[in-house]
Scaffold this motif. Structure first.
Motif, PDB file in Angstrom:
ATOM      1  N   LEU A 406      79.090  75.186 105.151  1.00 24.60           N
ATOM      2  CA  LEU A 406      79.190  74.449 103.784  1.00 24.60           C
ATOM      3  C   LEU A 406      78.300  75.316 102.657  1.00 24.60           C
ATOM      4  O   LEU A 406      78.639  75.185 101.525  1.00 24.60           O
ATOM      5  CB  LEU A 406      78.259  73.098 103.946  1.00 24.60           C
ATOM      6  CG  LEU A 406      78.452  72.104 102.942  1.00 24.60           C
ATOM      7  CD1 LEU A 406      79.610  71.904 102.439  1.00 24.60           C
ATOM      8  CD2 LEU A 406      77.745  71.022 103.174  1.00 24.60           C
ATOM      9  N   SER A 407      77.236  75.905 103.051  1.00 24.68           N
ATOM     10  CA  SER A 407      76.482  76.916 102.337  1.00 24.68           C
ATOM     11  C   SER A 407      77.405  77.830 101.600  1.00 24.68           C
ATOM     12  O   SER A 407      77.357  78.381 100.324  1.00 24.68           O
ATOM     13  CB  SER A 407      75.515  77.427 102.937  1.00 24.68           C
ATOM     14  OG  SER A 407      75.877  78.596 103.978  1.00 24.68           O
ATOM     15  N   GLU A 408      78.415  78.439 102.382  1.00 24.46           N
ATOM     16  CA  GLU A 408      79.450  79.422 101.818  1.00 24.46           C
ATOM     17  C   GLU A 408      80.208  79.052 100.659  1.00 24.46           C
ATOM     18  O   GLU A 408      80.464  79.611  99.656  1.00 24.46           O
ATOM     19  CB  GLU A 408      80.226  79.924 102.865  1.00 24.46           C
ATOM     20  CG  GLU A 408      79.623  80.705 103.966  1.00 24.46           C
ATOM     21  CD  GLU A 408      80.381  81.250 105.351  1.00 24.46           C
ATOM     22  OE1 GLU A 408      79.906  81.901 105.933  1.00 24.46           O
ATOM     23  OE2 GLU A 408      81.456  80.537 105.060  1.00 24.46           O
ATOM     24  N   ILE A 409      80.527  77.617 100.670  1.00 26.27           N
ATOM     25  CA  ILE A 409      81.289  76.935  99.641  1.00 26.27           C
ATOM     26  C   ILE A 409      80.576  76.738  98.511  1.00 26.27           C
ATOM     27  O   ILE A 409      81.075  76.721  97.269  1.00 26.27           O
ATOM     28  CB  ILE A 409      81.897  75.540 100.217  1.00 26.27           C
ATOM     29  CG1 ILE A 409      82.791  75.714 101.391  1.00 26.27           C
ATOM     30  CG2 ILE A 409      82.350  74.745  98.811  1.00 26.27           C
ATOM     31  CD1 ILE A 409      83.340  74.515 102.027  1.00 26.27           C
ATOM     32  N   HIS A 410      79.254  76.340  98.625  1.00 27.16           N
ATOM     33  CA  HIS A 410      78.437  76.055  97.444  1.00 27.16           C
ATOM     34  C   HIS A 410      77.874  77.463  96.901  1.00 27.16           C
ATOM     35  O   HIS A 410      77.496  77.535  95.845  1.00 27.16           O
ATOM     36  CB  HIS A 410      77.185  75.426  97.863  1.00 27.16           C
ATOM     37  CG  HIS A 410      77.567  73.809  98.159  1.00 27.16           C
ATOM     38  ND1 HIS A 410      77.719  72.871  96.832  1.00 27.16           N
ATOM     39  CD2 HIS A 410      77.930  73.007  99.169  1.00 27.16           C
ATOM     40  CE1 HIS A 410      78.221  71.808  97.144  1.00 27.16           C
ATOM     41  NE2 HIS A 410      78.364  71.962  98.647  1.00 27.16           N
ATOM     42  N   ALA A 444      81.005  64.922  92.448  1.00 23.32           N
ATOM     43  CA  ALA A 444      80.067  66.098  92.692  1.00 23.32           C
ATOM     44  C   ALA A 444      80.296  66.251  94.057  1.00 23.32           C
ATOM     45  O   ALA A 444      80.252  65.385  94.870  1.00 23.32           O
ATOM     46  CB  ALA A 444      78.697  65.689  92.158  1.00 23.32           C
ATOM     47  N   LEU A 445      80.191  67.532  94.522  1.00 25.30           N
ATOM     48  CA  LEU A 445      80.165  67.799  95.923  1.00 25.30           C
ATOM     49  C   LEU A 445      78.867  67.955  96.497  1.00 25.30           C
ATOM     50  O   LEU A 445      78.026  69.232  95.993  1.00 25.30           O
ATOM     51  CB  LEU A 445      81.144  69.175  96.362  1.00 25.30           C
ATOM     52  CG  LEU A 445      81.149  69.658  97.726  1.00 25.30           C
ATOM     53  CD1 LEU A 445      81.950  68.573  98.675  1.00 25.30           C
ATOM     54  CD2 LEU A 445      82.111  70.858  97.689  1.00 25.30           C
ATOM     55  N   LEU A 446      78.305  67.194  97.454  1.00 27.05           N
ATOM     56  CA  LEU A 446      76.972  67.406  97.624  1.00 27.05           C
ATOM     57  C   LEU A 446      76.731  68.644  98.855  1.00 27.05           C
ATOM     58  O   LEU A 446      77.841  68.950  99.450  1.00 27.05           O
ATOM     59  CB  LEU A 446      76.444  66.224  98.361  1.00 27.05           C
ATOM     60  CG  LEU A 446      76.510  65.004  97.632  1.00 27.05           C
ATOM     61  CD1 LEU A 446      75.891  63.719  98.223  1.00 27.05           C
ATOM     62  CD2 LEU A 446      75.610  65.162  96.216  1.00 27.05           C
ATOM     63  N   LYS A 447      75.736  69.141  99.152  1.00 24.29           N
ATOM     64  CA  LYS A 447      75.211  70.340  99.862  1.00 24.29           C
ATOM     65  C   LYS A 447      74.733  69.839 101.307  1.00 24.29           C
ATOM     66  O   LYS A 447      74.737  70.662 102.249  1.00 24.29           O
ATOM     67  CB  LYS A 447      74.174  70.880  99.149  1.00 24.29           C
ATOM     68  CG  LYS A 447      74.365  71.573  98.043  1.00 24.29           C
ATOM     69  CD  LYS A 447      73.359  72.428  97.379  1.00 24.29           C
ATOM     70  CE  LYS A 447      73.671  73.051  95.862  1.00 24.29           C
ATOM     71  NZ  LYS A 447      72.677  74.050  95.282  1.00 24.29           N
ATOM     72  N   THR A 448      74.893  68.595 101.775  1.00 18.81           N
ATOM     73  CA  THR A 448      74.745  68.258 103.065  1.00 18.81           C
ATOM     74  C   THR A 448      75.448  66.919 103.226  1.00 18.81           C
ATOM     75  O   THR A 448      75.493  65.986 102.208  1.00 18.81           O
ATOM     76  CB  THR A 448      73.406  68.145 103.337  1.00 18.81           C
ATOM     77  OG1 THR A 448      73.129  67.770 104.872  1.00 18.81           O
ATOM     78  CG2 THR A 448      72.610  66.876 102.497  1.00 18.81           C
ATOM     79  N   ASP A 449      75.784  66.661 104.547  1.00 18.08           N
ATOM     80  CA  ASP A 449      76.559  65.110 104.828  1.00 18.08           C
ATOM     81  C   ASP A 449      75.172  64.077 104.816  1.00 18.08           C
ATOM     82  O   ASP A 449      74.211  64.503 104.990  1.00 18.08           O
ATOM     83  CB  ASP A 449      77.331  65.326 106.110  1.00 18.08           C
ATOM     84  CG  ASP A 449      78.229  64.129 106.247  1.00 18.08           C
ATOM     85  OD1 ASP A 449      78.264  63.392 105.088  1.00 18.08           O
ATOM     86  OD2 ASP A 449      78.996  64.093 107.163  1.00 18.08           O
TER      87      ASP A 449
END
Length: 481
Positions: A406-410, A444-449
């Motif tokens: 996920l961090s790569e997307i952000h 908004a796309l959050l950085k964690t589920d």
């Protein structure tokens, strides 16, 4: 401080001499009255502070009896259950303790990591004959099955797709009263789906049921395609567990079933469509909230009707339907009443790699949404990992991007192709909105589920809306700046 733990086999218990405690046991039994408080169950506190629900001995024993009558095929001393929901939750109290006592069921207790991913191994060992779970548990099973299917070869995918299509059509025909039990279905059931059920531990499961939160229609269809229809149960802590239950002979995707025998239901202050607050009455309704007389009077009126806070209606055949929740309704600045779960499910149906779609817009001019992607979970802590699920990775590959975390997307703030795909999914969902006011304007796309340790989910994986709003208030304010 350390406490000793004593483990006994059942045969040892049967051989124990209990003469010295017989008198004390009889004294305690004589001092128990059916209208006394048996158990305190605390509400989840998703929309306020938890309240202690006082449930009597009669509440529990009567409701378990009513559930057993609805499940008329339930077999005394033959049923096997798996206990994994927290026993502080009314569903676990009812099923794992009182229903079990009523029908002499065998219970397997799952380990502490059941809700973090180890439940499948327990199911494979126990092979339950009945299963109750919250929707998120079934969704997790579905995600795992889809991930396995995505790695299969073309021929295997073709056979699996055909088998699920045949099975789903069999059940859809049964729902419409059409002839069923074709040779294709019998072939699929005996030679293909039997292996799937065996792998899941459901090869002798007669009843799958869900409760505590709404279940998405697509998840129900998926399990139906595996020859595993999921029944819907509806109730509250305040009603000792179940108030209504669907049955195999009256199944559809939208109803929460008919009230149990002896339970009453009415729709309070119905609108022109017959939709209003669902109210319930019967021997299963709580004694009151401990130390909260004012809140008890707010919940249970003078005629004994428990006001659920859920909005719904009854059809001509007496089936119940939920269309929203009073306390969770989003009321926009323009005065529109919007049920968030309906809008959220529209988005999740369009974007299968999305884990949570959280609607925002109370007292605002327009609707916005917080999005989380499906990531793997740390089985020890229950905290979402940075690693994406195989399903998410496969979906992103179709977009032309390859990410494993996920961090790569952000990292690039977030990836434009991912944002575009989410926006297109929201656009498709907006086309199904019943009014312009129910269309999502920003996201908004959050950085964690969301997770239980993170505080966004309760013990039964129900979203705590007030917590999500508080934790993401800076993101939300940017929507409306």
């Amino acid at each position: 401080m350390f406490h000793s733990i004593y483990l006994h086999q059942w045969s040892e218990l049967e051989e124990m001499n209990v003469d010295d405690v017989e008198e004390e046991f009889n004294n305690r039994l004589a001092n128990i009255a059916i209208n006394q408080c048996c158990c305190l169950v605390y509400t989840s506190g998703t929309v306020g502070n938890p309240k202690g629900v006082m449930l009597s001995h009669d509440n529990f024993t009567w409701d378990s009896y009513a559930i057993g009558k609805r499940l008329h095929q339930i077999r005394y001393a033959e049923e096997v259950l798996v206990s994994f929901l927290p026993l502080s939750h009314v569903a676990a109290q009812m099923v794992d303790i009182f229903l079990t006592l009523q029908f002499a069921c065998t219970v397997y207790f799952a380990d502490k990591d059941a809700m973090k991913g180890t439940l499948l191994s327990t199911l494979q060992e126990a092979k339950p004959t009945r299963m109750l779970a919250v929707p998120r548990v079934y969704e997790k099973i579905q995600e795992k099955m889809l991930a396995i299917g995505a790695q299969s070869g073309a021929a295997k995918k073709l056979v699996a797709g055909w088998a699920k299509s045949v099975t789903l059509q069999h059940h859809l025909d049964a729902m419409e009263g059409k002839p069923t039990n074709s040779w294709q279905y019998r072939l699929v059931k005996n030679f293909i789906l039997s292996k799937v059920k065996d792998a899941l531990g459901f090869n002798r499961c007669l009843t799958l049921a869900t409760a505590a939160a709404p279940m998405d229609r697509e998840t129900k269809k998926y399990f139906m395609s595996l020859d595993l229809p999921i029944m819907e149960a509806f109730g509250m802590s305040e009603t000792s567990g179940a108030h209504s239950l669907t049955a195999p002979d009256s199944y559809n995707f939208d109803t929460i079933g008919k009230p149990l025998g002896g339970c009453e239901t009415k729709i309070d202050k119905p609108d022109e469509r017959g939709h209003g607050e669902i109210c319930m009455r019967g021997r299963h309704v709580l004694m009151g909230y401990i130390g909260e007389e004012a809140k008890t009077r707010d919940a249970v009126d003078e005629e004994g009707w428990m006001h659920s806070g859920d909005v719904g209606y009854l059809d001509e055949a007496g089936f119940m339907y939920i269309t929203g929740r009073i306390k969770e309704l989003i009321i926009t600045a323009g005065g529109e009443n919007i049920p968030p779960v309906h809008v959220e499910n529209l988005v999740k149906n369009e974007l299968p790699f999305v884990s949570n779609a959280f609607l925002v817009g109370d007292k605002r001019k327009f609707l916005t949404m917080l999005i989380t992607l499906k990531t793997q979970m740390n089985l020890d802590t229950g905290v979402p990992k940075d690693e994406l699920t195989p399903e998410t990775i496969a979906a992103l590959k179709e977009l032309g991007v390859e990410y494993g975390k996920l961090s790569e997307i952000h990292a690039a703030g977030p990836c434009p192709k991912v944002l575009k795909a989410i926006q297109e999914g929201i656009d498709r969902a907006n086309q199904k909105a019943i009014s312009n006011a129910q269309k999502i304007q920003k996201f908004a796309l959050l950085k964690t589920d969301f997770s239980v340790p993170g505080g966004e989910l309760g013990p039964t994986l129900k979203i705590k809306r007030n917590v999500v709003v508080e934790k993401n208030k800076d993101v939300i304010e940017k929507f409306y700046a």
